[in-house]
Motif scaffolding. Structure first.
Motif, PDB file in Angstrom:
ATOM      1  N   THR A 175     -18.687 116.520 120.534  1.00  0.00           N
ATOM      2  CA  THR A 175     -18.064 115.242 120.214  1.00  0.00           C
ATOM      3  C   THR A 175     -16.943 115.491 119.210  1.00  0.00           C
ATOM      4  OG1 THR A 175     -19.583 114.826 118.376  1.00  0.00           O
ATOM      5  CG2 THR A 175     -20.268 114.063 120.568  1.00  0.00           C
ATOM      6  N   ILE A 176     -16.113 114.477 118.989  1.00  0.00           N
ATOM      7  CA  ILE A 176     -14.980 114.626 118.064  1.00  0.00           C
ATOM      8  C   ILE A 176     -15.438 115.007 116.653  1.00  0.00           C
ATOM      9  CG2 ILE A 176     -13.013 113.469 116.998  1.00  0.00           C
ATOM     10  CD1 ILE A 176     -12.610 114.210 119.948  1.00  0.00           C
ATOM     11  N   PRO A 177     -16.463 114.344 116.084  1.00  0.00           N
ATOM     12  CA  PRO A 177     -16.925 114.773 114.751  1.00  0.00           C
ATOM     13  C   PRO A 177     -17.401 116.224 114.744  1.00  0.00           C
ATOM     14  CG  PRO A 177     -17.768 112.588 115.244  1.00  0.00           C
ATOM     15  CD  PRO A 177     -17.162 113.112 116.515  1.00  0.00           C
ATOM     16  N   GLU A 178     -18.018 116.672 115.836  1.00  0.00           N
ATOM     17  CA  GLU A 178     -18.495 118.053 115.909  1.00  0.00           C
ATOM     18  C   GLU A 178     -17.335 119.034 116.026  1.00  0.00           C
ATOM     19  OE1 GLU A 178     -22.809 117.173 118.073  1.00  0.00           O
ATOM     20  OE2 GLU A 178     -21.036 117.558 119.286  1.00  0.00           O
ATOM     21  N   ILE A 179     -16.280 118.640 116.744  1.00  0.00           N
ATOM     22  CA  ILE A 179     -15.103 119.505 116.878  1.00  0.00           C
ATOM     23  C   ILE A 179     -14.440 119.715 115.525  1.00  0.00           C
ATOM     24  CG2 ILE A 179     -12.754 119.629 117.824  1.00  0.00           C
ATOM     25  CD1 ILE A 179     -13.885 118.139 120.307  1.00  0.00           C
ATOM     26  N   LEU A 180     -14.279 118.623 114.771  1.00  0.00           N
ATOM     27  CA  LEU A 180     -13.629 118.722 113.460  1.00  0.00           C
ATOM     28  C   LEU A 180     -14.449 119.563 112.493  1.00  0.00           C
ATOM     29  CD1 LEU A 180     -11.506 117.935 111.356  1.00  0.00           C
ATOM     30  CD2 LEU A 180     -12.763 115.787 111.005  1.00  0.00           C
ATOM     31  N   ARG A 181     -15.766 119.402 112.525  1.00  0.00           N
ATOM     32  CA  ARG A 181     -16.636 120.079 111.564  1.00  0.00           C
ATOM     33  C   ARG A 181     -17.168 121.421 112.062  1.00  0.00           C
ATOM     34  NH1 ARG A 181     -16.787 114.826 111.316  1.00  0.00           N
ATOM     35  NH2 ARG A 181     -17.059 113.697 109.343  1.00  0.00           N
ATOM     36  N   GLY A 182     -16.853 121.764 113.307  1.00  0.00           N
ATOM     37  CA  GLY A 182     -17.407 122.983 113.895  1.00  0.00           C
ATOM     38  C   GLY A 182     -17.032 124.253 113.149  1.00  0.00           C
ATOM     39  N   ASP A 183     -15.807 124.315 112.644  1.00  0.00           N
ATOM     40  CA  ASP A 183     -15.371 125.465 111.840  1.00  0.00           C
ATOM     41  C   ASP A 183     -14.546 124.933 110.679  1.00  0.00           C
ATOM     42  OD1 ASP A 183     -14.685 127.887 110.791  1.00  0.00           O
ATOM     43  OD2 ASP A 183     -13.713 128.672 112.593  1.00  0.00           O
ATOM     44  N   LEU A 184     -15.221 124.186 109.817  1.00  0.00           N
ATOM     45  CA  LEU A 184     -14.571 123.548 108.674  1.00  0.00           C
ATOM     46  C   LEU A 184     -14.989 124.234 107.380  1.00  0.00           C
ATOM     47  CD1 LEU A 184     -12.960 120.841 107.730  1.00  0.00           C
ATOM     48  CD2 LEU A 184     -15.252 120.031 107.166  1.00  0.00           C
ATOM     49  N   LYS A 185     -14.020 124.483 106.527  1.00  0.00           N
ATOM     50  CA  LYS A 185     -14.319 125.051 105.213  1.00  0.00           C
ATOM     51  C   LYS A 185     -13.613 124.235 104.135  1.00  0.00           C
ATOM     52  CE  LYS A 185     -15.255 129.776 106.711  1.00  0.00           C
ATOM     53  NZ  LYS A 185     -14.942 131.216 106.552  1.00  0.00           N
ATOM     54  N   ARG A 186     -14.290 124.118 103.003  1.00  0.00           N
ATOM     55  CA  ARG A 186     -13.716 123.394 101.871  1.00  0.00           C
ATOM     56  C   ARG A 186     -13.390 124.373 100.749  1.00  0.00           C
ATOM     57  NH1 ARG A 186     -16.913 119.227 104.038  1.00  0.00           N
ATOM     58  NH2 ARG A 186     -15.722 117.272 104.179  1.00  0.00           N
TER      59      ARG A 186
ATOM     60  N   LYS B 254     -12.076 124.524  96.693  1.00  0.00           N
ATOM     61  CA  LYS B 254     -11.812 123.814  95.448  1.00  0.00           C
ATOM     62  C   LYS B 254     -10.664 124.504  94.722  1.00  0.00           C
ATOM     63  CE  LYS B 254     -14.010 121.877  91.340  1.00  0.00           C
ATOM     64  NZ  LYS B 254     -15.235 121.794  90.523  1.00  0.00           N
ATOM     65  N   ILE B 255      -9.573 123.781  94.549  1.00  0.00           N
ATOM     66  CA  ILE B 255      -8.384 124.314  93.893  1.00  0.00           C
ATOM     67  C   ILE B 255      -8.094 123.444  92.675  1.00  0.00           C
ATOM     68  CG2 ILE B 255      -5.959 124.926  94.192  1.00  0.00           C
ATOM     69  CD1 ILE B 255      -6.523 124.887  97.258  1.00  0.00           C
ATOM     70  N   ARG B 256      -8.385 123.977  91.497  1.00  0.00           N
ATOM     71  CA  ARG B 256      -8.357 123.187  90.262  1.00  0.00           C
ATOM     72  C   ARG B 256      -9.313 122.010  90.435  1.00  0.00           C
ATOM     73  NH1 ARG B 256      -2.093 122.549  88.720  1.00  0.00           N
ATOM     74  NH2 ARG B 256      -3.000 121.708  86.807  1.00  0.00           N
ATOM     75  N   ASP B 257      -8.834 120.780  90.349  1.00  0.00           N
ATOM     76  CA  ASP B 257      -9.715 119.622  90.549  1.00  0.00           C
ATOM     77  C   ASP B 257      -9.489 118.992  91.923  1.00  0.00           C
ATOM     78  OD1 ASP B 257      -7.167 118.787  89.995  1.00  0.00           O
ATOM     79  OD2 ASP B 257      -7.766 117.057  88.793  1.00  0.00           O
ATOM     80  N   ILE B 258      -8.900 119.756  92.827  1.00  0.00           N
ATOM     81  CA  ILE B 258      -8.548 119.266  94.164  1.00  0.00           C
ATOM     82  C   ILE B 258      -9.481 119.873  95.197  1.00  0.00           C
ATOM     83  CG2 ILE B 258      -6.736 119.299  95.936  1.00  0.00           C
ATOM     84  CD1 ILE B 258      -4.724 119.461  93.555  1.00  0.00           C
ATOM     85  N   MET B 259      -9.969 119.049  96.149  1.00  0.00           N
ATOM     86  CA  MET B 259     -10.805 119.547  97.232  1.00  0.00           C
ATOM     87  C   MET B 259      -9.996 119.542  98.528  1.00  0.00           C
ATOM     88  SD  MET B 259     -13.653 120.924  97.992  1.00  0.00           S
ATOM     89  CE  MET B 259     -14.795 120.542  96.663  1.00  0.00           C
ATOM     90  N   LEU B 260      -9.788 120.728  99.079  1.00  0.00           N
ATOM     91  CA  LEU B 260      -9.024 120.897 100.312  1.00  0.00           C
ATOM     92  C   LEU B 260      -9.984 121.215 101.446  1.00  0.00           C
ATOM     93  CD1 LEU B 260      -6.263 121.409 101.828  1.00  0.00           C
ATOM     94  CD2 LEU B 260      -6.514 123.801 101.124  1.00  0.00           C
ATOM     95  N   ALA B 261     -10.010 120.376 102.488  1.00  0.00           N
ATOM     96  CA  ALA B 261     -10.838 120.615 103.671  1.00  0.00           C
ATOM     97  C   ALA B 261      -9.939 121.091 104.794  1.00  0.00           C
ATOM     98  CB  ALA B 261     -11.569 119.342 104.079  1.00  0.00           C
ATOM     99  N   PHE B 262     -10.305 122.229 105.412  1.00  0.00           N
ATOM    100  CA  PHE B 262      -9.447 122.815 106.448  1.00  0.00           C
ATOM    101  C   PHE B 262     -10.309 123.279 107.616  1.00  0.00           C
ATOM    102  CE2 PHE B 262      -4.970 124.465 106.624  1.00  0.00           C
ATOM    103  CZ  PHE B 262      -5.006 124.846 107.964  1.00  0.00           C
ATOM    104  N   GLY B 263     -10.179 122.575 108.746  1.00  0.00           N
ATOM    105  CA  GLY B 263     -10.910 122.948 109.952  1.00  0.00           C
ATOM    106  C   GLY B 263     -10.004 123.633 110.952  1.00  0.00           C
ATOM    107  N   VAL B 264     -10.582 124.476 111.799  1.00  0.00           N
ATOM    108  CA  VAL B 264      -9.816 125.136 112.848  1.00  0.00           C
ATOM    109  C   VAL B 264     -10.590 125.078 114.163  1.00  0.00           C
ATOM    110  CG1 VAL B 264      -8.666 126.724 111.252  1.00  0.00           C
ATOM    111  CG2 VAL B 264     -10.753 127.448 112.415  1.00  0.00           C
ATOM    112  N   CYS B 265      -9.839 125.150 115.243  1.00  0.00           N
ATOM    113  CA  CYS B 265     -10.426 125.259 116.584  1.00  0.00           C
ATOM    114  C   CYS B 265      -9.684 126.362 117.306  1.00  0.00           C
ATOM    115  CB  CYS B 265     -10.291 123.938 117.338  1.00  0.00           C
ATOM    116  SG  CYS B 265     -10.809 124.013 119.081  1.00  0.00           S
TER     117      CYS B 265
END
Length: 441
Positions: free
Chosen positions: A251-262, A264-275
């Motif tokens: 499903t779309i939520p599974e595709i986005l989260r399938g290879d997602l990494k977060r 932490k850069i200073r006080d910023i949270m960067l989420a980056f998924g790949v397919c």
């Protein structure tokens, strides 16, 4: 007067043209490493004990990161055999991992929490070092080791005592484990060599990723001999095809989260998924749904920025999906590329490694401290993190309609309500404009 036919001297005839197949890039690398690989493969026939200092990992549970991939599962299995421990996984496996485990005749490792005595067992993390990627149930006081090939960023696991750490700048954690087998002269069974070989090919995109090193190439050459794989390129292509099937069963939520990494850069949270896929056009047919899910996840998880890259493993190029104005301004500044406003995508060209060519430019820009969002982007950022917007995105549910395992779907979003906005991007733009106008009055 008739004359007799005299056959021509064969030596005088021109040589017929010959068709010669040119060696592929990976075949050239294997030939270049032939002597070193042969020495390692030959030495593998003799078994030796592991160096004593390595045996502090004996009896550990070896487990990889959440949103698990082939490299983390293969590393857990390979390390468990090497150090006489137990292999575990952190989440459900993808189609590539499933295919590879069957190819090399391995059972799927149990989930970490399904190990009967998991609470009392020592743990070694493989293929990651970030707290945000720990699977549920791991007691950080039980962590005795980390075997990884990623940078030690903010948010890395910290311990109150020295532990075994083996972190190297190579393309795959399977490369590190293979090297450890050879270094300690531990016999590697054929199927273990095949599993580690497949993991290296996966993480280095068949030795084409910018993360790939000469050590990765040497390990592939040696492992292919032990595993008796003559067509390494063919094996990689089979894996890529298997990996692409993941898109069609998710499903779309599974595709986005399938290879997602977060990150932490200073006080910023960067989420980056790949397919990673061999069929980019098919994935991009779902880009609006993916963009909506990126916004919903950002609102729920309160991420500062969310990105999703579609990596073409055949043509070695990437397309970045950009879900909002804050992401657009950050990405355009970091990559020096303009976003296509019609599709909300950005052509990243030959950037195919999240670890080496995608996250670092974003990380450098955010760490420098000079980047600042425009007033409109700030309004959009405040809007998406507001309770008003969050109330419109619905919630994730585990649904068992046609799947006994269950599928993660989003229910109750305004996009599913009759007569409402066509997508969450439209809603965000509408609310952001209103907020921007009210703040600038």
């Amino acid at each position: 007067m008739a004359t007799d036919f005299i056959p021509a001297d064969p030596a005088m005839l021109p040589n017929p043209p010959k068709l010669v197949r040119q060696a592929s890039a990976i075949e050239k690398e294997l030939l270049k490493n032939e002597s070193g690989a042969l020495a390692l493969a030959t030495d593998n026939k003799t078994s030796h004990s592991v160096f004593q200092y390595d045996m502090q990992l004996k009896d550990c549970v070896f487990v990889g990161h959440t949103n698990t991939d082939l490299d983390s599962v293969a590393a857990a299995i390979g390390a468990a055999y090497l150090f006489k421990g137990t292999a575990a996984r952190a989440s459900e496996i993808n189609t590539e991992t499933e295919w590879v485990l069957k190819r090399w005749r391995f059972d799927v490792p149990p989930m970490f929490k399904d190990i009967p005595d998991y609470k009392s067992r020592d743990v070694c993390l493989v293929d990651f070092n970030q707290r945000s990627q720990l699977t549920e149930g791991i007691d950080e006081k039980k962590i005795k080791g980390i075997i990884d090939h990623h940078a030690l960023r903010d948010g890395a696991v910290a311990t109150d005592y020295p532990i075994y750490i083996d972190v190297r700048p190579w393309g795959s954690v399977a490369t590190i484990l293979s090297h450890t087998y050879f270094r300690n002269r531990v016999h590697m069974p054929r199927n273990y060599a095949g599993l580690l070989l497949s993991a290296i090919l996966s993480d280095t995109l068949n030795l084409n990723s910018p993360t790939c090193t000469e050590t990765d190439k040497l390990m592939v050459a040696a492992l292919s001999k032990i595993a008796e794989v003559k067509d390494v390129d063919g094996l990689a292509q089979q894996q890529f095809r298997a990996k692409s099937k993941e898109f069609f069963r998710s499903t779309i939520p599974e595709i986005l989260r399938g290879d997602l990494k977060r990150f932490k850069i200073r006080d910023i949270m960067l989420a980056f998924g790949v397919c990673e896929t061999s069929d980019t056009p098919t994935v991009l047919l779902k880009q609006q749904e993916i963009l909506d899910e990126m916004l919903a996840m950002k609102a729920e998880e309160k991420d500062s920025y969310v990105f999703f890259a579609v990596i073409d493993v055949v043509n070695l190029k990437s397309t970045l999906l950009v879900c909002g104005l804050p992401e657009q301004e950050l990405a355009e500044k970091a990559f020096g590329v303009k976003m296509d406003s019609k599709t909300s995508t950005m052509d990243l060209g030959k950037r195919v490694s999240r670890k080496k060519t995608m996250v670092p430019p974003l990380d450098d820009l955010l760490k420098a401290g000079g980047f600042k969002l425009s007033a409109k982007a700030e309004a959009a950022q405040k809007t998406i993190l507001s309770s008003e917007y969050r109330s419109k995105v619905g919630k994730l549910e585990l649904v068992y309609d046609n799947n006994c395992v269950g599928e993660i779907r989003r229910r109750g979003s305004v996009t599913t309500e009759k007569g409402s906005v066509p997508n969450l991007q439209s809603l965000l733009r509408r609310l952001s404009i209103n907020n921007f106008r009210s703040e600038t009055k």
